[in-house]
Write a protein that holds these residues in place. Sequence first.
Motif, short mmCIF file in Angstrom:
data_model
loop_
_atom_site.label_atom_id
_atom_site.label_comp_id
_atom_site.label_asym_id
_atom_site.label_seq_id
_atom_site.Cartn_x
_atom_site.Cartn_y
_atom_site.Cartn_z
N LEU A 31 0.83 -1.21 0.00
CA LEU A 31 0.00 0.00 0.00
C LEU A 31 0.87 1.26 0.00
N GLU A 32 1.93 1.26 0.79
CA GLU A 32 2.84 2.41 0.82
C GLU A 32 3.51 2.62 -0.54
N ALA A 33 3.86 1.55 -1.22
CA ALA A 33 4.46 1.65 -2.55
C ALA A 33 3.46 2.24 -3.56
N ALA A 34 2.16 2.07 -3.28
CA ALA A 34 1.12 2.60 -4.15
C ALA A 34 0.73 4.02 -3.78
N GLY A 35 1.39 4.59 -2.76
CA GLY A 35 1.13 5.98 -2.41
C GLY A 35 0.28 6.21 -1.18
N ALA A 51 -0.68 9.92 -0.71
CA ALA A 51 0.43 10.87 -0.80
C ALA A 51 0.20 11.78 -1.98
N LYS A 52 0.73 12.99 -1.89
CA LYS A 52 0.66 13.91 -3.02
C LYS A 52 1.57 13.37 -4.11
N PRO A 53 1.12 13.46 -5.38
CA PRO A 53 1.97 12.96 -6.47
C PRO A 53 3.30 13.72 -6.51
N LYS A 54 4.35 12.99 -6.80
CA LYS A 54 5.68 13.61 -6.90
C LYS A 54 5.82 14.23 -8.28
N GLY A 55 6.42 15.38 -8.32
CA GLY A 55 6.71 15.97 -9.62
C GLY A 55 6.14 17.26 -9.86
#
Length: 55
Positions: A31-35, A51-55
């Motif tokens: 789940l953490e790997a999926a954000g 999590a907020k998307p990176k980038g």
Amino acid sequence: MSLTTVRRMEDSAIGPGRSSAENVSVVQKALEAAGVQFIPENGGGAGVRLAKPKG
């Protein structure tokens, strides 16, 4: 992890509390790997958020 194990963990009568710590850890890491971020209890109870998307 087998689909049967995941289904057993999702069963409200059994739940993850009856699963091995290793199985719970595998699900949490996936789940953490999926954000998904796990939020510790802060007076209002523990929770999760995306999590907020990176980038």
